[in-house]
Design a protein around this motif. Structure first.
Motif, PDB file in Angstrom:
ATOM      1  N   SER A 165       0.834  -1.191   0.000  1.00 24.16           N
ATOM      2  CA  SER A 165       0.000   0.000   0.000  1.00 24.16           C
ATOM      3  C   SER A 165       0.869   1.242   0.000  1.00 24.16           C
ATOM      4  O   SER A 165       1.691   1.430   0.893  1.00 24.16           O
ATOM      5  CB  SER A 165      -0.897   0.005   1.238  1.00 24.16           C
ATOM      6  N   GLY A 166       0.705   2.070  -1.014  1.00 25.56           N
ATOM      7  CA  GLY A 166       1.468   3.304  -1.088  1.00 25.56           C
ATOM      8  C   GLY A 166       0.869   4.253  -2.105  1.00 25.56           C
ATOM      9  O   GLY A 166       0.304   3.827  -3.112  1.00 25.56           O
ATOM     10  N   GLU A 167       0.974   5.532  -1.825  1.00 24.96           N
ATOM     11  CA  GLU A 167       0.479   6.577  -2.709  1.00 24.96           C
ATOM     12  C   GLU A 167      -1.002   6.379  -3.061  1.00 24.96           C
ATOM     13  O   GLU A 167      -1.419   6.572  -4.198  1.00 24.96           O
ATOM     14  CB  GLU A 167       1.330   6.662  -3.972  1.00 24.96           C
ATOM     15  N   GLY A 168      -1.782   5.942  -2.083  1.00 26.64           N
ATOM     16  CA  GLY A 168      -3.222   5.802  -2.268  1.00 26.64           C
ATOM     17  C   GLY A 168      -3.660   4.619  -3.106  1.00 26.64           C
ATOM     18  O   GLY A 168      -4.818   4.531  -3.493  1.00 26.64           O
ATOM     19  N   ALA A 169      -2.764   3.696  -3.406  1.00 26.76           N
ATOM     20  CA  ALA A 169      -3.113   2.536  -4.230  1.00 26.76           C
ATOM     21  C   ALA A 169      -2.620   1.253  -3.560  1.00 26.76           C
ATOM     22  O   ALA A 169      -1.718   1.274  -2.731  1.00 26.76           O
ATOM     23  CB  ALA A 169      -2.489   2.673  -5.610  1.00 26.76           C
ATOM     24  N   LEU A 170      -3.224   0.149  -3.942  1.00 24.69           N
ATOM     25  CA  LEU A 170      -2.818  -1.162  -3.440  1.00 24.69           C
ATOM     26  C   LEU A 170      -2.255  -1.966  -4.596  1.00 24.69           C
ATOM     27  O   LEU A 170      -2.946  -2.193  -5.587  1.00 24.69           O
ATOM     28  CB  LEU A 170      -4.012  -1.891  -2.815  1.00 24.69           C
ATOM     29  N   ASP A 171      -0.978  -2.338  -4.499  1.00 21.59           N
ATOM     30  CA  ASP A 171      -0.343  -3.177  -5.518  1.00 21.59           C
ATOM     31  C   ASP A 171      -0.357  -4.620  -5.046  1.00 21.59           C
ATOM     32  O   ASP A 171      -0.089  -4.900  -3.868  1.00 21.59           O
ATOM     33  CB  ASP A 171       1.118  -2.766  -5.732  1.00 21.59           C
ATOM     34  N   THR A 172      -0.637  -5.537  -5.949  1.00 23.16           N
ATOM     35  CA  THR A 172      -0.545  -6.959  -5.653  1.00 23.16           C
ATOM     36  C   THR A 172       0.579  -7.519  -6.526  1.00 23.16           C
ATOM     37  O   THR A 172       0.437  -7.608  -7.738  1.00 23.16           O
ATOM     38  CB  THR A 172      -1.871  -7.692  -5.937  1.00 23.16           C
ATOM     39  N   ASP A 173       1.689  -7.834  -5.909  1.00 23.38           N
ATOM     40  CA  ASP A 173       2.870  -8.301  -6.622  1.00 23.38           C
ATOM     41  C   ASP A 173       3.150  -9.762  -6.276  1.00 23.38           C
ATOM     42  O   ASP A 173       3.517 -10.055  -5.136  1.00 23.38           O
ATOM     43  CB  ASP A 173       4.098  -7.466  -6.242  1.00 23.38           C
ATOM     44  N   PRO A 174       3.002 -10.681  -7.239  1.00 22.42           N
ATOM     45  CA  PRO A 174       3.389 -12.066  -6.959  1.00 22.42           C
ATOM     46  C   PRO A 174       4.904 -12.197  -6.915  1.00 22.42           C
ATOM     47  O   PRO A 174       5.619 -11.475  -7.611  1.00 22.42           O
ATOM     48  CB  PRO A 174       2.804 -12.844  -8.139  1.00 22.42           C
ATOM     49  N   ARG A 175       5.390 -13.098  -6.069  1.00 23.08           N
ATOM     50  CA  ARG A 175       6.829 -13.344  -5.936  1.00 23.08           C
ATOM     51  C   ARG A 175       7.079 -14.841  -5.908  1.00 23.08           C
ATOM     52  O   ARG A 175       6.374 -15.575  -5.210  1.00 23.08           O
ATOM     53  CB  ARG A 175       7.355 -12.715  -4.650  1.00 23.08           C
ATOM     54  N   LEU A 176       8.061 -15.297  -6.661  1.00 22.58           N
ATOM     55  CA  LEU A 176       8.466 -16.697  -6.701  1.00 22.58           C
ATOM     56  C   LEU A 176       9.936 -16.775  -6.331  1.00 22.58           C
ATOM     57  O   LEU A 176      10.730 -15.958  -6.800  1.00 22.58           O
ATOM     58  CB  LEU A 176       8.271 -17.275  -8.105  1.00 22.58           C
ATOM     59  N   SER A 177      10.307 -17.756  -5.517  1.00 24.49           N
ATOM     60  CA  SER A 177      11.717 -17.948  -5.143  1.00 24.49           C
ATOM     61  C   SER A 177      12.057 -19.421  -5.123  1.00 24.49           C
ATOM     62  O   SER A 177      11.206 -20.261  -4.813  1.00 24.49           O
ATOM     63  CB  SER A 177      12.005 -17.371  -3.753  1.00 24.49           C
ATOM     64  N   ILE A 178      13.315 -19.707  -5.444  1.00 29.45           N
ATOM     65  CA  ILE A 178      13.831 -21.073  -5.348  1.00 29.45           C
ATOM     66  C   ILE A 178      15.280 -20.974  -4.910  1.00 29.45           C
ATOM     67  O   ILE A 178      15.999 -20.046  -5.322  1.00 29.45           O
ATOM     68  CB  ILE A 178      13.688 -21.857  -6.672  1.00 29.45           C
ATOM     69  N   GLY A 179      15.702 -21.899  -4.052  1.00 30.39           N
ATOM     70  CA  GLY A 179      17.082 -21.843  -3.580  1.00 30.39           C
ATOM     71  C   GLY A 179      17.399 -22.916  -2.581  1.00 30.39           C
ATOM     72  O   GLY A 179      16.674 -23.916  -2.436  1.00 30.39           O
ATOM     73  N   ALA A 180      18.477 -22.695  -1.842  1.00 31.06           N
ATOM     74  CA  ALA A 180      19.002 -23.668  -0.889  1.00 31.06           C
ATOM     75  C   ALA A 180      18.704 -23.255   0.543  1.00 31.06           C
ATOM     76  O   ALA A 180      18.710 -22.073   0.871  1.00 31.06           O
ATOM     77  CB  ALA A 180      20.512 -23.812  -1.078  1.00 31.06           C
ATOM     78  N   VAL A 181      18.456 -24.248   1.387  1.00 29.33           N
ATOM     79  CA  VAL A 181      18.202 -24.053   2.808  1.00 29.33           C
ATOM     80  C   VAL A 181      19.284 -24.790   3.582  1.00 29.33           C
ATOM     81  O   VAL A 181      19.592 -25.941   3.292  1.00 29.33           O
ATOM     82  CB  VAL A 181      16.827 -24.625   3.211  1.00 29.33           C
ATOM     83  N   TYR A 182      19.842 -24.095   4.575  1.00 27.35           N
ATOM     84  CA  TYR A 182      20.780 -24.739   5.494  1.00 27.35           C
ATOM     85  C   TYR A 182      20.139 -24.715   6.882  1.00 27.35           C
ATOM     86  O   TYR A 182      19.752 -23.660   7.382  1.00 27.35           O
ATOM     87  CB  TYR A 182      22.125 -24.015   5.539  1.00 27.35           C
ATOM     88  N   ARG A 183      20.007 -25.888   7.475  1.00 21.73           N
ATOM     89  CA  ARG A 183      19.361 -26.000   8.789  1.00 21.73           C
ATOM     90  C   ARG A 183      20.400 -25.960   9.898  1.00 21.73           C
ATOM     91  O   ARG A 183      21.410 -26.643   9.857  1.00 21.73           O
ATOM     92  CB  ARG A 183      18.575 -27.307   8.851  1.00 21.73           C
ATOM     93  N   LEU A 184      20.107 -25.149  10.902  1.00 20.04           N
ATOM     94  CA  LEU A 184      20.980 -24.981  12.055  1.00 20.04           C
ATOM     95  C   LEU A 184      20.394 -25.720  13.259  1.00 20.04           C
ATOM     96  O   LEU A 184      19.183 -25.814  13.382  1.00 20.04           O
ATOM     97  CB  LEU A 184      21.107 -23.504  12.415  1.00 20.04           C
ATOM     98  N   GLY A 185      21.247 -26.170  14.141  1.00 22.98           N
ATOM     99  CA  GLY A 185      20.814 -26.781  15.407  1.00 22.98           C
ATOM    100  C   GLY A 185      19.902 -27.965  15.236  1.00 22.98           C
ATOM    101  O   GLY A 185      18.851 -27.881  14.640  1.00 22.98           O
ATOM    102  N   ARG A 186      20.309 -29.097  15.738  1.00 13.39           N
ATOM    103  CA  ARG A 186      19.483 -30.315  15.690  1.00 13.39           C
ATOM    104  C   ARG A 186      19.498 -30.942  17.039  1.00 13.39           C
ATOM    105  O   ARG A 186      20.354 -30.804  17.811  1.00 13.39           O
ATOM    106  CB  ARG A 186      20.016 -31.281  14.671  1.00 13.39           C
TER     107      ARG A 186
END
Length: 186
Positions: A165-186
């Protein structure tokens, strides 16, 4: 960031993830198989469709498990591109909660984030330069899934619908991501 650099970064992350998954595994004690990681770090390629522009970039996030399936999440993204002769960039930071279902190697999740996005545009014409920037506040709703490669590494794909929401308008922006995950603490 140029699309060629983004593609190179995404390829490098993919190769790193594949190599990590191919590494020999150590036998884990039977007890640790049911214990979930306490936090994780994600890095990868990100795409968003902002207004009429297709922007490519990067995404970084971290999560900390509060209890059970509930985690606290911080998400930082940078997207870059051009539209109608103008150079565009968007830097966003959002934070919120994630609910993860853990069953086998596939861990689907849903999340809701609040924050803001700083968008900048610049246009250069002979003898003049025009720059504009603004910060929009909003939220992102979405989800995705992690596919575990081994005890520490996973591949993540996620989809968000960002409502800014900005300048009196509502933008709907789709976002896609792909990548690597590193898990900490087990």
């Amino acid at each position: 960031m140029r699309p060629g650099r983004v593609l190179a970064l995404a390829t490098a992350l993919g190769l790193l993830t594949a190599l990590a998954g191919a590494a020999p595994r150590r036998a884990a004690p039977a007890q640790s198989a049911t214990v979930s990681p306490s936090s994780d770090l994600f890095g990868g390629y990100s795409y968003t469709h902002a207004g009429e522009a297709n922007l490519h970039g990067w995404g970084l996030s971290g999560s900390y498990r509060l209890r059970g399936a509930l985690s606290l999440v911080g998400d930082l993204t940078g997207h870059y591109g051009s539209f109608a002769g103008a150079d565009l960039s968007q830097l966003a930071f959002m934070a919120g909660a994630r609910w993860t279902w853990r069953a086998g190697r596939l861990h689907p999740f849903a999340e809701g984030l609040l924050g803001g996005a700083r968008t900048s545009a610049s246009l250069e014409v002979p003898g003049a330069s025009v720059n504009d920037a603004d910060t929009d506040w909003g939220l992102a709703l979405g989800g995705g899934a992690d596919y575990s490669l081994n005890g520490r590494w996973a591949v993540r794909a996620l989809v968000h619908l960002r409502l800014l929401s900005g300048e009196g308008a509502l933008d709907t922006d789709p976002r896609l991501s792909i990548g690597a995950v590193y898990r900490l603490g087990r």
